[in-house]
Design a protein around this motif. Structure first.
Motif, PDB file in Angstrom:
ATOM      1  N   ALA A 295       1.227  -7.556  -2.365  1.00  0.00           N
ATOM      2  CA  ALA A 295       0.080  -7.363  -1.138  1.00  0.00           C
ATOM      3  C   ALA A 295       0.228  -5.724  -0.938  1.00  0.00           C
ATOM      4  O   ALA A 295       1.123  -4.991  -1.108  1.00  0.00           O
ATOM      5  CB  ALA A 295       0.376  -7.776  -0.161  1.00  0.00           C
ATOM      6  N   GLY A 296      -0.716  -5.325  -0.444  1.00  0.00           N
ATOM      7  CA  GLY A 296      -0.841  -3.713   0.019  1.00  0.00           C
ATOM      8  C   GLY A 296      -1.051  -2.796  -1.420  1.00  0.00           C
ATOM      9  O   GLY A 296      -1.338  -3.239  -2.397  1.00  0.00           O
ATOM     10  N   ARG A 297      -1.477  -1.671  -0.936  1.00  0.00           N
ATOM     11  CA  ARG A 297      -1.512  -0.807  -1.886  1.00  0.00           C
ATOM     12  C   ARG A 297      -0.661  -0.434  -3.183  1.00  0.00           C
ATOM     13  O   ARG A 297      -0.586  -0.532  -4.172  1.00  0.00           O
ATOM     14  CB  ARG A 297      -1.965   0.729  -1.255  1.00  0.00           C
ATOM     15  CG  ARG A 297      -3.172   0.873  -0.456  1.00  0.00           C
ATOM     16  CD  ARG A 297      -3.434   2.161  -0.191  1.00  0.00           C
ATOM     17  NE  ARG A 297      -4.589   2.262   0.473  1.00  0.00           N
ATOM     18  CZ  ARG A 297      -5.370   3.345   1.116  1.00  0.00           C
ATOM     19  NH1 ARG A 297      -4.416   4.598   1.006  1.00  0.00           N
ATOM     20  NH2 ARG A 297      -6.415   3.259   1.765  1.00  0.00           N
ATOM     21  N   GLY A 298       0.727  -0.775  -2.743  1.00  0.00           N
ATOM     22  CA  GLY A 298       1.705  -0.905  -3.679  1.00  0.00           C
ATOM     23  C   GLY A 298       1.961  -1.972  -4.415  1.00  0.00           C
ATOM     24  O   GLY A 298       2.862  -1.834  -5.198  1.00  0.00           O
ATOM     25  N   MET A 299       1.058  -3.071  -4.009  1.00  0.00           N
ATOM     26  CA  MET A 299       1.703  -4.384  -4.503  1.00  0.00           C
ATOM     27  C   MET A 299       2.903  -4.795  -4.580  1.00  0.00           C
ATOM     28  O   MET A 299       3.275  -5.433  -5.511  1.00  0.00           O
ATOM     29  CB  MET A 299       0.663  -4.605  -6.074  1.00  0.00           C
ATOM     30  CG  MET A 299      -0.675  -3.898  -5.981  1.00  0.00           C
ATOM     31  SD  MET A 299      -1.632  -5.263  -5.049  1.00  0.00           S
ATOM     32  CE  MET A 299      -1.342  -6.803  -6.175  1.00  0.00           C
ATOM     33  N   LYS A 300       3.551  -4.303  -3.563  1.00  0.00           N
ATOM     34  CA  LYS A 300       4.880  -4.940  -3.271  1.00  0.00           C
ATOM     35  C   LYS A 300       5.034  -6.304  -3.085  1.00  0.00           C
ATOM     36  O   LYS A 300       4.061  -6.837  -2.216  1.00  0.00           O
ATOM     37  CB  LYS A 300       6.130  -4.031  -2.460  1.00  0.00           C
ATOM     38  CG  LYS A 300       6.056  -2.665  -2.673  1.00  0.00           C
ATOM     39  CD  LYS A 300       6.723  -1.964  -1.700  1.00  0.00           C
ATOM     40  CE  LYS A 300       7.060  -0.555  -2.257  1.00  0.00           C
ATOM     41  NZ  LYS A 300       7.931   0.088  -1.100  1.00  0.00           N
TER      42      LYS A 300
ATOM     43  N   ASP B 238       6.672 -15.431  -2.549  1.00  0.00           N
ATOM     44  CA  ASP B 238       6.189 -14.049  -2.052  1.00  0.00           C
ATOM     45  C   ASP B 238       5.243 -13.529  -3.126  1.00  0.00           C
ATOM     46  O   ASP B 238       5.321 -13.871  -4.375  1.00  0.00           O
ATOM     47  CB  ASP B 238       7.593 -13.140  -2.063  1.00  0.00           C
ATOM     48  CG  ASP B 238       8.446 -13.656  -1.069  1.00  0.00           C
ATOM     49  OD1 ASP B 238       8.264 -14.536  -0.426  1.00  0.00           O
ATOM     50  OD2 ASP B 238       9.643 -13.034  -1.087  1.00  0.00           O
TER      51      ASP B 238
ATOM     52  N   GLN C  85       5.515  -9.586  -0.687  1.00  0.00           N
ATOM     53  CA  GLN C  85       5.527  -9.762   0.586  1.00  0.00           C
ATOM     54  C   GLN C  85       5.833 -11.183   0.957  1.00  0.00           C
ATOM     55  O   GLN C  85       4.917 -12.005   0.312  1.00  0.00           O
ATOM     56  CB  GLN C  85       4.335  -9.246   1.356  1.00  0.00           C
ATOM     57  CG  GLN C  85       4.215  -9.326   2.631  1.00  0.00           C
ATOM     58  CD  GLN C  85       2.889  -8.698   3.262  1.00  0.00           C
ATOM     59  OE1 GLN C  85       2.474  -7.649   2.744  1.00  0.00           O
ATOM     60  NE2 GLN C  85       2.354  -9.115   4.361  1.00  0.00           N
TER      61      GLN C  85
ATOM     62  N   LYS D 119     -13.407   3.357   7.207  1.00  0.00           N
ATOM     63  CA  LYS D 119     -13.104   2.086   8.380  1.00  0.00           C
ATOM     64  C   LYS D 119     -14.396   1.306   8.785  1.00  0.00           C
ATOM     65  O   LYS D 119     -15.394   2.020   8.539  1.00  0.00           O
ATOM     66  CB  LYS D 119     -12.311   2.908   9.339  1.00  0.00           C
ATOM     67  CG  LYS D 119     -11.045   3.591   8.804  1.00  0.00           C
ATOM     68  CD  LYS D 119     -10.498   4.508  10.294  1.00  0.00           C
ATOM     69  CE  LYS D 119      -9.449   5.042   9.947  1.00  0.00           C
ATOM     70  NZ  LYS D 119      -8.595   5.865  10.905  1.00  0.00           N
TER      71      LYS D 119
END
Length: 314
Positions: free
Chosen positions: A38-43, A35, A45, A294
């Protein structure tokens, strides 16, 4: 009935795994990369392959390495025992992301089969879909290959061609090839007896080197056709990057157009797009993105950031 260990990580591989499961092929074990944040929270994944395997109740192994003499020998040793316990006939590999050492290649009685997204030996390596579009190839395809110790050098078992449409991006071509690869690996696994193996020819070899983020930078001195292909090849990653008065601007879509001038000069801007001179010819930019914003059609982009003829894109 064939028992197939599956090794893969991204969506391309998950499509193949889903096709195998839908065809009733027994998958006792899935290998995928650990894993990643990823993402803004860098959790952390899970990969698309792991997510599918978990839904289907298939055991998952995520070694950091498979090299018994490498940096993580404890991972490799545990993975070796897990693979032995799975008692598989074959290992199917699709965009796994780890090199398979010889002990893995030798483990299953039917060896290891790879789903490769090119017409081998053209575009061996990490980014065959991107590089085929960037080079202006008229077609690509899927090769089901019997893996050996080399980089995509094994004998070819099945090959099918896929035309590259004028509007294809890496995203759209990826989905076409993923579906094709899923169908073909099922065909290979369900084939009665061994498939005929054809050695790869010694000529026509090219390498699809990994896509680097720095390649996003647009060089306006290049031909318009070359830049347009790169924009399609780098969609969805890393896109095309230019600068306007020091502000980074992403360019996602463009079409060939008539016009001339100093490379990077805005020749006109309106609802149909932003006309920019290139080293040879011109491009009409039709989809752009400001930093933190965007992806927008040119008309919407120009409402927020007007452009006028004579401005320069760096």
């Amino acid at each position: 009935m064939t028992r197939a260990i599956f090794a893969g990580t991204p969506e391309f591989a998950a499509t193949a795994l889903a096709a195998m499961l839908n065809a009733g092929i027994t998958v006792p074990l899935v290998l995928t990369r650990p894993d990643r944040p990823a993402g803004r929270g860098m959790k952390l994944q899970a990969s698309p392959v792991k997510q599918l395997a978990q839904v289907q109740g298939i055991p998952v192994a995520q070694p950091r390495s498979l090299r018994l003499d490498g940096k993580f020998p404890e991972d490799a040793a545990a993975a070796r025992q897990t693979l032995l316990d799975a008692k598989a006939d074959v290992v199917v590999v699709a965009a796994y992301g780890l090199i398979l050492p010889q002990w893995v290649l030798d483990l299953p009685c039917q060896g290891c089969l790879n789903i490769h997204a090119s017409l081998l030996p053209r575009w061996r390596g990490a980014a065959p879909i991107h590089r085929a579009i960037e080079a202006g190839d008229a077609e690509t395809g899927i090769t089901i290959m019997q893996m050996d110790a080399g980089l995509d050098t094994g004998a070819m078992l099945l090959i099918e061609r896929q035309p590259i449409a004028a509007a294809d991006t890496t995203a759209t071509l990826h989905d076409k090839l993923a579906a094709l690869g899923g169908r073909m690996i099922v065909q290979a696994l369900q084939h009665a007896g061994p498939l005929p193996a054809t050695p790869q020819p010694g000529d026509g070899i090219t390498y699809a080197h990994k896509i680097e983020k720095a390649e996003a930078q647009i060089d306006w001195t290049q031909d318009a056709a070359q830049i347009e292909r790169r924009l399609r090849a780098f969609d969805p990653f890393p896109g095309g990057l230019t600068q306007l008065d020091g502000e980074p601007i992403k360019v996602w879509r463009a079409e060939l157009a008539e016009g001339s001038g100093a490379p990077g000069t805005v020749l006109a801007a309106g609802e149909t797009g932003v006309l920019v001179a290139c080293g040879q010819g011109a491009l009409r930019l039709t989809e752009l993105q400001r930093a933190g914003g965007k992806r927008l059609p040119a008309a919407a982009f120009l409402q927020a950031r007007p452009l006028a003829g004579g401005e320069r894109l760096a």
